[in-house]
Scaffold this active site. Structure first.
Site, PDB file in Angstrom:
ATOM      1  N   ASP A  44       0.896  -1.234   0.069  1.00 47.38           N
ATOM      2  CA  ASP A  44       0.000   0.061   0.066  1.00 47.38           C
ATOM      3  C   ASP A  44       0.870   0.974   0.034  1.00 47.38           C
ATOM      4  O   ASP A  44       1.935   0.992  -0.281  1.00 47.38           O
ATOM      5  CB  ASP A  44      -1.004  -0.197   1.215  1.00 47.38           C
ATOM      6  N   SER A  45       0.209   2.447  -0.031  1.00 51.43           N
ATOM      7  CA  SER A  45       1.140   3.698  -0.090  1.00 51.43           C
ATOM      8  C   SER A  45       2.166   3.850   1.108  1.00 51.43           C
ATOM      9  O   SER A  45       3.221   4.387   0.730  1.00 51.43           O
ATOM     10  CB  SER A  45       0.174   4.742  -0.089  1.00 51.43           C
TER      11      SER A  45
END
Lengths: 140, 286
Positions: free
Chosen positions: A92-93
């Protein structure tokens, strides 16, 4: 030609960003997380200015694999190859930021806008890293 | 026009099925906030395979290309939420729903929609145990879920420091004064959650600098955003605690060309989340 479904990673600049939207493919900030997408995904247009001509050494590839595996808590028997796509690894980010940071620290490089390139696989990440290491050595 | 429509309706409390009651009649308003706790869904391989087969081949491929099973699960539940929501809100038969992704990876409905839902949009998110979806008929909506996870390879402070380029000085100050390292970590995650919700609402990719956004709040209520130092009147935010380790934020904003006067949607109170089960979503889609 942009492939919408392609997954690629753009190493975002990690310096305090005073830059705003730029249209020359340069970015700052982090890709948001969306379900089911390549979490490290960005438009897959490859800039011809940054085409890498030599493939990275196996040691570099292995270091990238180690860092990514550790960051994403992949089990030891998860097989990551140079061809492994970042999109499939579920980063994810937050993971993206950390992976890039780790790579910058490990290789003592700075991935800034001028060097950013679309990366879809482990091999491509390693190639970029070696290019930056070389550039840094040449500049010294 | 939408704004006029809504401002003239006597808004009864918007119940959890996202409809408005007008003179005794229920009207679909297009607003949804759904969550699934995937730690409560543990399908066998066979069950999982049968749920995947509900989707078209391109979606199946997108789900199965994930290496970790948990990621496959999230990808599947995300799609169940998307198709189920579109089917319920817009009445499109499941097999006719076409969802594409922008270059940045944001899913959107490809089917053309008539008024009053011509700006219908949704956003999905997942982290940890939750997968969620939010939809709006007119305002842009972004959803982000965070799972507050104690970093394994480093201390909380070291972890937070990785993200220093993405936070403003004020936000850092608030994080630093949050208390214990656990409290600082939670504070960081809340800011991150809000920033992500905004960026996702506008469908931005990497060319958006998270440090341009500064979130102001009073104990995490009355959240507003300053963009490049200027307070934005076009955005509303809410932050909800889902459980001890999970928070979710919703960003709602006016579409570009709208001004505040034409859309009173923004002032509507934020709807709470509804918990759905995978089984319900499957029967919705089937």
């Amino acid at each position: 030609m942009a492939t919408v479904s392609a997954a690629s990673v753009r190493f975002a600049s990690l310096k305090p960003a005073s830059r705003s939207n730029q249209t020359n493919g340069v970015t700052s900030g982090v890709k948001f997380v969306t379900i089911g997408t390549s979490k490290l995904s960005f438009p897959s247009l490859r800039s011809s200015r940054f085409r890498v001509h030599c493939a990275a050494k196996p040691e570099t590839v292995n270091k990238v694999i180690d860092i990514v595996k550790k960051q994403l808590a992949l089990s030891d028997d998860t097989s990551l190859t140079p061809e492994s796509k970042f999109s499939s690894l579920g980063a994810d980010s937050l993971d993206t930021v950390e992976i890039v940071m780790c790579l910058e620290e490990e290789f003592d490089i700075s991935v800034d806008e001028d060097n950013s390139q679309n990366i879809t696989t482990v091999q491509e990440a390693a190639d970029l890293i070696e290019k930056l290491v070389l550039q840094k050595a040449e500049a010294a | 026009m939408m704004g006029i429509l809504f401002s003239r309706i006597l808004i009864t409390p918007i119940d959890f099925v996202g409809v408005v009651t007008v003179g005794g009649l229920e009207m679909e308003n297009g607003v949804r906030r759904w969550l699934v706790n995937i730690s409560q869904w543990n399908p066998s391989e066979a069950q999982f395979a049968s749920v995947i087969s509900l989707f078209r081949v391109d979606e199946q491929t997108a789900i199965t290309r994930y290496i970790k099973f948990e990621d496959k699960k999230r990808a599947l539940v995300s799609r169940l939420l998307q198709y189920s929501l579109v089917h319920e809100v817009l009445g499109i038969p499941s097999d006719k729903i076409i969802i594409h992704r922008t270059a940045e990876g944001k899913p959107y409905l490809k089917n053309s929609i008539d008024f009053p839902f011509s700006n219908f949009n949704f956003n999905v998110s997942h982290h940890g145990d939750y997968v969620g979806i939010a939809s709006e008929p007119l305002c842009l909506v972004g959803l982000d879920i965070v799972s507050i996870t104690t970093p394994k390879q480093e201390t909380e402070l070291e972890f937070i420091n990785n993200f220093s380029p993405y936070l403003t000085a004020l936000e850092w100050k608030n994080i630093a004064h949050a208390g214990s390292s656990e409290e600082m970590l939670a504070e960081f995650y809340r800011y991150w959650c809000l920033k992500e919700a905004f960026v996702k609402a506008i469908g931005a990719g990497l060319d958006y600098g998270l440090c341009r956004l500064e979130f102001h709040h009073t104990n995490w209520t009355g959240v507003s955003v300053y963009i490049d130092g200027v307070e934005s009147k076009k955005w509303r935010f809410s932050l909800s605690k889902l459980d001890e380790k999970h928070w979710a934020s919703i960003a709602r904003g006016l579409p570009n060309k709208a001004n505040e006067l034409c859309c009173s949607d923004l002032s509507l109170p934020e709807l709470g989340f509804t918990f759905r089960t995978v089984e319900e979503l499957i029967s919705n889609v089937n």
